[in-house]
Design a protein around this motif. Structure first.
Motif, PDB file in Angstrom:
ATOM      1  N   GLY A  29     -14.047 -18.484 -23.116  1.00  0.00           N
ATOM      2  CA  GLY A  29     -13.574 -18.152 -24.461  1.00  0.00           C
ATOM      3  C   GLY A  29     -14.710 -17.794 -25.394  1.00  0.00           C
ATOM      4  O   GLY A  29     -14.609 -16.839 -26.189  1.00  0.00           O
ATOM      5  N   SER A  85      -4.729 -13.234 -25.205  1.00  0.00           N
ATOM      6  CA  SER A  85      -6.114 -12.906 -25.531  1.00  0.00           C
ATOM      7  C   SER A  85      -6.616 -11.740 -24.684  1.00  0.00           C
ATOM      8  O   SER A  85      -7.314 -10.850 -25.183  1.00  0.00           O
ATOM      9  CB  SER A  85      -7.008 -14.131 -25.349  1.00  0.00           C
ATOM     10  N   ASN A  93      -7.430 -17.483 -28.419  1.00  0.00           N
ATOM     11  CA  ASN A  93      -8.753 -17.823 -27.904  1.00  0.00           C
ATOM     12  C   ASN A  93      -9.329 -19.033 -28.632  1.00  0.00           C
ATOM     13  O   ASN A  93      -9.890 -19.945 -28.011  1.00  0.00           O
ATOM     14  CB  ASN A  93      -9.688 -16.617 -28.059  1.00  0.00           C
ATOM     15  N   SER A 106     -11.944 -13.290 -20.597  1.00  0.00           N
ATOM     16  CA  SER A 106     -10.743 -13.991 -21.061  1.00  0.00           C
ATOM     17  C   SER A 106      -9.761 -14.225 -19.924  1.00  0.00           C
ATOM     18  O   SER A 106      -9.120 -15.274 -19.843  1.00  0.00           O
ATOM     19  CB  SER A 106     -10.084 -13.173 -22.175  1.00  0.00           C
TER      20      SER A 106
END
Length: 557
Positions: free
Chosen positions: A267, A339, A383, A527
């Motif tokens: 992240g 994300s 995120n 991600s």
């Protein structure tokens, strides 16, 4: 309120710089004054990037709400001092830069602890929505600052700083009266070695990058400047020493062990890359609008800062739609899907911007900005929730500070990276175009050659500040007073410079947006690798507002 005012003030000065420097009687584009200009723009960002980790760790030790309240008070006092600047010239600029640094300390206290306070207060199934609103408020604040700066600067340059004072005072009393400590605290000693090596190393590195975009020794950029190279070397060495020290200290400031958590590491990597790409897009779009598109459509250069903020509003609208929506849905379906998809949309928007001509149709441009805003909103909220929910409760302050550090550092890095790419691109083609264009309007060959030989950073900053670049370049020579009226009108009109620079600028823009699109795609890959769910953890959150009942225990993810 805290993150909104902190992030608005990180960008509100950018659009207001012409009015601010006129107010203190200083030409920011004079050779000896570009340093004032850069530190006015970047000082706030650099200090925030350096201090948020330490302030987040102190929040874990002494109370996040306490640090948050103190941050509001410091921010308010610094805003008042900025609005009361009694000095002129360089001294006035140093007053503003100094208190912008103090203001950044307060802003860093707010941003370092706000996400941790919210993570304590909300249960896992509602945390994405809460942090989504908080994160999108922060991102929207950066662009709302551009619009607010343009509006307030037309009233009075001091109003740019006045506006923060009542908000800061209200926020200080409101947070003091309504917030209470309910999060897990981890008492311990202050990590002096970690704080000093990280602050000095990150400060040296980011300051060297800032000076790297200034001309040096006849070159268009300063990357060969010994001081810049020394700053980069010292910064890297101190950060390496910091990483070694943090593995040997019993109670470190920077919890390197958190990077063993895949959701946290992936992240933050995606956040860093996205922040770099977003910062590059923000500055390049401002230059594109202010230096080329708006003048081509009849807007005077002095009016372009305000209208650039207005025409970029679809980006903010996309943030405000995508963030809370994806935050809510990620509470149910996990962070990875939203994300990753968000960053793919951001990359697609960059590709779309590459396909636009320099003199683009605005509906297509607005649609691409909206798409980029939606994508960034879809990425940022889930995120942030996944990062904060993946760490132990007693380390949330440090984790929030680390997350903010990556985000703020990405913005500072983007300025050095993308400005250097753009300046290098302009240095190869702008001098010839400028020389031939000026001579075609009757400017003597010697004067045209002298002007064309100036570093392009001055021309770039002139468009960024809403100054007529040709007037700025030719005024020192006095040649405008010797030319026929129709030539002067052409040279200082709204079409000559945009048509002259559009080709070289578009070449640089292609390079910048291509790099940004690649960063967005790499961020999307990071991600996607965060884990199957990437949802918040199963700790027991409680409400941090006085007089309310705690939330029920959240189910495990």
């Amino acid at each position: 309120m805290g993150v909104l005012i902190a992030t608005i003030d990180s960008s509100i000065v950018i659009i207001s710089l012409p009015a601010i420097f006129r107010g203190i009687g200083l030409d920011p584009l004079a050779p000896g004054n570009i340093g004032y200009l850069l530190w006015m723009m970047l000082g706030y960002i650099l200090v925030s990037a350096v201090l948020v980790v330490a302030l987040g760790r102190l929040g874990d030790m002494f109370g996040r709400v306490r640090m948050y309240n103190v941050g509001f008070a410091i921010f308010s006092c610094a805003s008042l001092a900025l609005s009361l600047d009694p000095l002129k010239g360089g001294a006035g600029a140093l007053w503003l830069i100094g208190f912008r640094v103090v203001q950044a300390v307060g802003g860093a206290m707010l941003t370092a602890n706000s996400a941790a306070i919210l993570t304590d207060a909300f249960p896992a199934e509602q945390r994405g929505m809460a942090l989504g609103i908080n994160q999108i408020t922060a991102l929207a604040g950066q662009f709302l600052g551009l619009l607010a700066g343009g509006l307030l600067a037309t009233i009075d340059w001091r109003a740019v700083f006045w506006v923060s004072v009542p908000i800061g005072v209200v926020g200080t009393f409101w947070s003091y009266r309504s917030l209470r400590e309910i999060g897990s605290r981890k008492p311990g000693r202050i990590d002096w070695i970690g704080n000093l090596t990280f602050s000095a190393g990150a400060g040296a590195l980011l300051a060297a990058i800032t000076y790297g975009i200034q001309p040096y020794g006849g070159r268009s950029t300063g990357w060969t400047n010994p001081w810049v190279l020394g700053g980069l070397g010292v910064g890297v060495a101190l950060l390496a020493a910091f990483c070694i020290a943090e593995t040997r200290i019993a109670e470190p400031m920077f919890q390197l062990g958190l990077f063993r958590i895949r959701a946290f590491a992936a992240g933050n990597l995606a956040s860093l890359l996205t922040s770099i790409a977003r910062g590059g897009m923000q500055f390049m779009l401002i230059i594109w609008l202010q230096g080329i598109w708006l003048p081509l459509h009849g807007y005077d250069f002095e009016r372009t800062p305000l209208w650039a903020g207005i025409f970029m509003l679809p980006l903010t609208v996309g943030f405000l739609i995508g963030g809370p929506t994806s935050g809510y849905l990620s509470d149910r379906f996990g962070a990875r899907l939203f994300s990753t998809t968000g960053l793919l949309l951001v990359a697609a928007a960059f590709v779309g911007l590459l396909a636009l001509p320099v003199d683009f149709p605005y509906p297509a441009f607005a649609a691409l900005l909206l798409l980029s805003g939606l994508g960034q909103g879809m990425f940022s909220a889930p995120n942030t929730s996944a990062i904060m929910g993946s760490v132990p409760p007693e380390q949330r302050g440090a984790a929030s500070g680390m997350r903010s550090t990556f985000q703020n550092s990405g913005t500072a890095l983007s300025i050095g990276l993308f400005f250097s790419l753009m300046i290098s691109g302009l240095a190869g083609s702008l001098p010839h175009a400028l020389n031939s264009g000026l001579q075609a309007q009757g400017v003597p060959a010697s004067t045209a050659a002298q002007v064309a030989g100036l570093p392009p950073v001055s021309t770039l900053f002139a468009t960024f500040l809403g100054n007529n670049p040709i007037s700025h370049l030719l005024d020192p020579s006095g040649v405008l007073h010797t030319l026929p009226a129709h030539n002067v009108q052409t040279l200082t009109g709204t079409r000559f410079f945009p048509q002259l620079v559009s080709g070289p600028f578009h070449h640089g823009l292609v390079t910048v947006f291509t790099v940004a699109a690649v960063m967005a795609l790499v961020g999307a890959a990071a991600s996607a690798l965060r884990g199957r769910h990437g949802k918040a953890g199963s700790d027991r959150p409680t409400d941090s507002v006085k007089g309310r009942q705690p939330w029920r225990k959240a189910p495990s993810s």
